[in-house]
Scaffold this motif. Structure first.
Motif, mmCIF file in Angstrom:
data_model
loop_
_atom_site.group_PDB
_atom_site.id
_atom_site.type_symbol
_atom_site.label_atom_id
_atom_site.label_comp_id
_atom_site.label_asym_id
_atom_site.label_seq_id
_atom_site.Cartn_x
_atom_site.Cartn_y
_atom_site.Cartn_z
ATOM 1 N N PRO A 25 0.796 -1.219 0.000
ATOM 2 C CA PRO A 25 0.000 0.000 0.000
ATOM 3 C C PRO A 25 0.831 1.273 0.000
ATOM 4 O O PRO A 25 0.294 2.347 -0.176
ATOM 5 N N VAL A 26 2.109 1.193 0.202
ATOM 6 C CA VAL A 26 3.004 2.355 0.176
ATOM 7 C C VAL A 26 4.217 1.980 -0.645
ATOM 8 O O VAL A 26 4.468 0.803 -0.875
ATOM 9 N N PRO A 27 4.998 2.966 -1.077
ATOM 10 C CA PRO A 27 6.190 2.617 -1.844
ATOM 11 C C PRO A 27 7.082 1.680 -1.052
ATOM 12 O O PRO A 27 7.368 1.944 0.114
ATOM 13 N N PRO A 28 7.476 0.580 -1.670
ATOM 14 C CA PRO A 28 8.349 -0.335 -0.946
ATOM 15 C C PRO A 28 9.710 0.300 -0.712
ATOM 16 O O PRO A 28 10.346 0.769 -1.642
ATOM 17 N N ALA A 29 10.113 0.375 0.532
ATOM 18 C CA ALA A 29 11.408 0.960 0.875
ATOM 19 C C ALA A 29 12.453 -0.131 0.962
ATOM 20 O O ALA A 29 12.299 -1.085 1.712
ATOM 21 N N PRO A 30 13.499 -0.020 0.169
ATOM 22 C CA PRO A 30 14.562 -1.021 0.263
ATOM 23 C C PRO A 30 15.165 -1.014 1.666
ATOM 24 O O PRO A 30 15.388 0.040 2.248
ATOM 25 N N HIS A 31 15.395 -2.210 2.203
ATOM 26 C CA HIS A 31 15.982 -2.314 3.537
ATOM 27 C C HIS A 31 17.443 -1.902 3.482
ATOM 28 O O HIS A 31 18.196 -2.327 2.625
ATOM 29 N N GLY A 32 17.836 -1.064 4.416
ATOM 30 C CA GLY A 32 19.214 -0.609 4.463
ATOM 31 C C GLY A 32 19.591 0.315 3.330
ATOM 32 O O GLY A 32 20.756 0.474 3.032
ATOM 33 N N PHE A 92 19.691 14.411 -11.853
ATOM 34 C CA PHE A 92 19.810 13.964 -10.456
ATOM 35 C C PHE A 92 19.753 12.443 -10.378
ATOM 36 O O PHE A 92 20.614 11.802 -9.763
ATOM 37 N N VAL A 93 18.754 11.852 -11.023
ATOM 38 C CA VAL A 93 18.605 10.388 -11.020
ATOM 39 C C VAL A 93 19.822 9.732 -11.664
ATOM 40 O O VAL A 93 20.349 8.739 -11.160
ATOM 41 N N THR A 94 20.290 10.295 -12.758
ATOM 42 C CA THR A 94 21.465 9.749 -13.443
ATOM 43 C C THR A 94 22.685 9.787 -12.528
ATOM 44 O O THR A 94 23.446 8.813 -12.454
ATOM 45 N N SER A 95 22.875 10.885 -11.830
ATOM 46 C CA SER A 95 24.026 11.020 -10.929
ATOM 47 C C SER A 95 23.982 10.010 -9.801
ATOM 48 O O SER A 95 24.978 9.360 -9.493
ATOM 49 N N VAL A 96 22.822 9.871 -9.173
ATOM 50 C CA VAL A 96 22.706 8.956 -8.033
ATOM 51 C C VAL A 96 22.900 7.511 -8.473
ATOM 52 O O VAL A 96 23.647 6.753 -7.844
ATOM 53 N N LEU A 97 22.241 7.108 -9.544
ATOM 54 C CA LEU A 97 22.313 5.707 -9.967
ATOM 55 C C LEU A 97 23.620 5.385 -10.686
ATOM 56 O O LEU A 97 24.036 4.226 -10.712
ATOM 57 N N GLY A 98 24.267 6.384 -11.256
ATOM 58 C CA GLY A 98 25.486 6.148 -12.015
ATOM 59 C C GLY A 98 26.699 5.813 -11.170
ATOM 60 O O GLY A 98 27.690 5.310 -11.684
ATOM 61 N N VAL A 99 26.652 6.073 -9.870
ATOM 62 C CA VAL A 99 27.818 5.822 -9.023
ATOM 63 C C VAL A 99 27.739 4.486 -8.288
ATOM 64 O O VAL A 99 28.674 4.109 -7.607
ATOM 65 N N GLU A 145 19.836 3.879 0.996
ATOM 66 C CA GLU A 145 20.255 5.255 1.197
ATOM 67 C C GLU A 145 19.210 6.176 0.582
ATOM 68 O O GLU A 145 18.651 5.876 -0.470
ATOM 69 N N GLY A 146 18.951 7.312 1.233
ATOM 70 C CA GLY A 146 17.978 8.261 0.730
ATOM 71 C C GLY A 146 18.639 9.503 0.169
ATOM 72 O O GLY A 146 19.632 10.003 0.709
ATOM 73 N N GLY A 168 18.340 0.876 -2.643
ATOM 74 C CA GLY A 168 18.677 -0.308 -1.875
ATOM 75 C C GLY A 168 19.584 -1.221 -2.670
ATOM 76 O O GLY A 168 20.026 -0.890 -3.771
ATOM 77 N N ALA A 169 19.852 -2.384 -2.123
ATOM 78 C CA ALA A 169 20.766 -3.326 -2.769
ATOM 79 C C ALA A 169 20.226 -3.837 -4.102
ATOM 80 O O ALA A 169 20.981 -4.015 -5.051
ATOM 81 N N ALA A 170 18.913 -4.063 -4.193
ATOM 82 C CA ALA A 170 18.360 -4.677 -5.391
ATOM 83 C C ALA A 170 17.287 -3.832 -6.076
ATOM 84 O O ALA A 170 16.846 -4.176 -7.160
ATOM 85 N N GLN A 171 16.846 -2.746 -5.442
ATOM 86 C CA GLN A 171 15.806 -1.935 -6.062
ATOM 87 C C GLN A 171 15.959 -0.468 -5.699
ATOM 88 O O GLN A 171 16.644 -0.116 -4.756
ATOM 89 N N VAL A 172 15.292 0.351 -6.493
ATOM 90 C CA VAL A 172 15.323 1.799 -6.340
ATOM 91 C C VAL A 172 13.893 2.303 -6.377
ATOM 92 O O VAL A 172 13.117 1.908 -7.248
ATOM 93 N N THR A 173 13.522 3.165 -5.420
ATOM 94 C CA THR A 173 12.209 3.795 -5.432
ATOM 95 C C THR A 173 12.403 5.294 -5.575
ATOM 96 O O THR A 173 13.177 5.903 -4.836
#
Length: 180
Positions: A21-28, A49-56, A30-31, A93-98
């Protein structure tokens, strides 16, 4: 808080499943947060912004889908609301991004338009071939593991957040394997 969750567009999910019912938050995870003015440049700034965060990190394979989805949502906020500030929040998170895009107009709810012929298998009707809008949320639904809208503020809503979750192929396959 009210949340509306959309199911992925078939044939993405081999089985019908209940989405959270809410966006799944990856455990552990980073925000990361970005606030930007509601201007014509907002989609590009959010995309960068999204490119910078995911690119590293380890989520480089998700960059293209995340860029497209955040661009569609931020463009909708810019075109259909008068909110002065657009807020983008990412949880990695380790396996997903919200990714969540919030605005101060809780009553301007996103509604998918009828997709055109290039929207993918089973979505295009061949009608409205000249139409250029209304397909963004279909793209978000097609590319994401889950997406939805959360309205904040209870009886007197103050803002809404449109969110989507992307997952690496390994995470998405593991998620589907657990459900079957």
């Amino acid at each position: 808080m009210t949340t509306v969750t959309a199911r992925p567009v078939p044939p993405l999910a081999p089985t019908v499943r209940q989405l959270p019912p809410v966006p799944p938050a990856p455990h552990g995870g980073e925000g990361y947060r970005l606030g930007l003015p509601n201007t014509v440049n907002a989609p590009k700034v959010a995309r960068d912004f999204v490119t910078s965060v995911l690119g590293v990190g380890r989520h480089v394979p998700l960059v293209d889908d995340a860029r497209l989805c955040v661009t569609e949502i931020v463009t909708n906020v810019h075109r259909h609301t008068r909110t002065p500030l657009i807020r983008v929040h990412m949880t990695v998170g380790a396996a997903q991004v919200t990714v969540s895009v919030a605005d101060d107009d809780p009553w301007a709810l996103p509604l998918p338009g009828r997709p055109g012929p290039g929207a993918g298998p089973g979505l295009g009707s061949g009608e409205d071939e000249e139409r250029e809008d209304g397909q963004g949320l279909f793209l978000v639904a097609r590319l994401s593991l889950a997406w939805g809208v959360t309205i904040h503020g209870g009886y007197s809503p103050t803002h809404k957040a449109i969110w989507f979750t992307l997952a690496t192929d390994d995470a998405a396959h593991a998620d589907h394997a657990v459900e079957t």
